[in-house]
Design an enzyme around this catalytic site. Structure first.
Site, PDB file in Angstrom:
ATOM      1  CG  ASP A  34      -8.025   7.061  -0.628  1.00 53.79           C
ATOM      2  OD1 ASP A  34      -8.205   8.226  -1.137  1.00 53.79           O
ATOM      3  OD2 ASP A  34      -7.384   6.604   0.189  1.00 53.79           O
ATOM      4  CB  ILE A  52      -5.660   9.239  -3.520  1.00 53.06           C
ATOM      5  CG1 ILE A  52      -4.386   9.855  -3.824  1.00 53.06           C
ATOM      6  CG2 ILE A  52      -5.417   7.690  -3.185  1.00 53.06           C
ATOM      7  CD1 ILE A  52      -4.316  11.535  -3.560  1.00 53.06           C
ATOM      8  CB  SER A  53      -8.197   5.276  -6.025  1.00 56.36           C
ATOM      9  OG  SER A  53      -8.531   4.216  -7.280  1.00 56.36           O
ATOM     10  N   PRO A  54      -8.173   7.065  -9.261  1.00 56.05           N
ATOM     11  CG  PRO A  54      -6.610   7.333 -10.855  1.00 56.05           C
ATOM     12  CD  PRO A  54      -6.683   7.165  -9.333  1.00 56.05           C
ATOM     13  CB  SER A 100     -11.979   4.507  -6.405  1.00 60.29           C
ATOM     14  OG  SER A 100     -10.958   3.439  -5.789  1.00 60.29           O
TER      15      SER A 100
END
EC number: 2.5.1.18
Length: 221
Positions: free
Chosen positions: A11, A13-15, A17
């Site tokens: 996602d 929104i996930s750093p 990731s």
């Protein structure tokens, strides 16, 4: 043994990731893997598993700020942590962005990689919005999508087809045991192996018989 299928559930929104995404992009030309990007919804995974954002524990939030600065430098990915980064995350829903990414994956998958990257850059490097339609269209333009393709994908995000696809991908991540992101699933030796976090790629390599050469490996000549 054929090439190992490695799926990255992520996602924007996930750093963390983003770190895993860039590292795996580098390794797909070095390791004997087929890399598959699986855009999913982190909010749904958190809700289904009862997980809580790290920053809800203040000391963990403090550590995460420092950790991301160090990891961004080590992975050479431009994550820029601001003092109010967690308020920024908590005040942003990635659902519309992930539906847009899903729509592009379904219709023009060749743009999936650059589009995802541009969402991370906008949110984590430039600290700008990714939830409003005009923001999403700006990201799409940066990723090289035509105005026509972008508008069509934007219109698709409210369709049951796109909503269901994102739900299904998120459910698949949950089925593999995901409780957060990034969730990396390697299909090796007849079974899926789940690895959580961007710092488990060395272990992933060990399991599938590949050598870890650091987060920024030299490409094969």
């Amino acid at each position: 043994m054929g090439r190992t299928l490695v799926e990255l559930f992520y996602d924007v929104i996930s750093p963390y990731s983003w770190l895993a995404f860039e590292a795996l992009c580098r390794y797909r030309h070095i390791w004997d893997i087929d890399l598959r990007f699986r855009p999913a919804f982190l909010g749904g995974i958190m809700q289904q598993t009862g997980n809580k954002p790290p920053a809800m524990l203040p000391k963990r939030g403090e550590y995460m700020l420092k950790d991301l600065k160090r990891m961004a430098k080590y992975y050479q990915v431009p994550v820029h942590m601001s003092p109010d980064a967690f308020q920024h995350i908590m005040g942003t829903s990635s659902l519309t962005a992930m539906r847009f990414i899903t729509a592009i994956d379904m219709t023009n998958p060749q743009y999936l990689e650059p589009l995802s990257r541009e969402f991370w850059i906008r949110f984590w490097s430039q600290h700008e919005d990714i939830s409003q339609p005009e923001s999403i269209l700006a990201v799409a333009q940066q990723a090289g999508l035509s105005a026509e393709l972008s508008q069509k994908a934007l219109e698709m995000i409210s369709s049951p087809t796109v909503k269901d696809q994102l739900k299904d991908t998120t459910a698949e991540a949950l089925k593999y045991g995901a409780f957060g992101m990034p969730a990396v699933v390697a299909h090796y030796d007849g079974e899926p192996q789940l690895f959580f976090g961007s710092d488990r790629l060395e272990l992933l390599g060990s399991i599938i018989g590949e050598k870890w050469l650091g987060p920024v490996p030299s490409p094969k000549l």
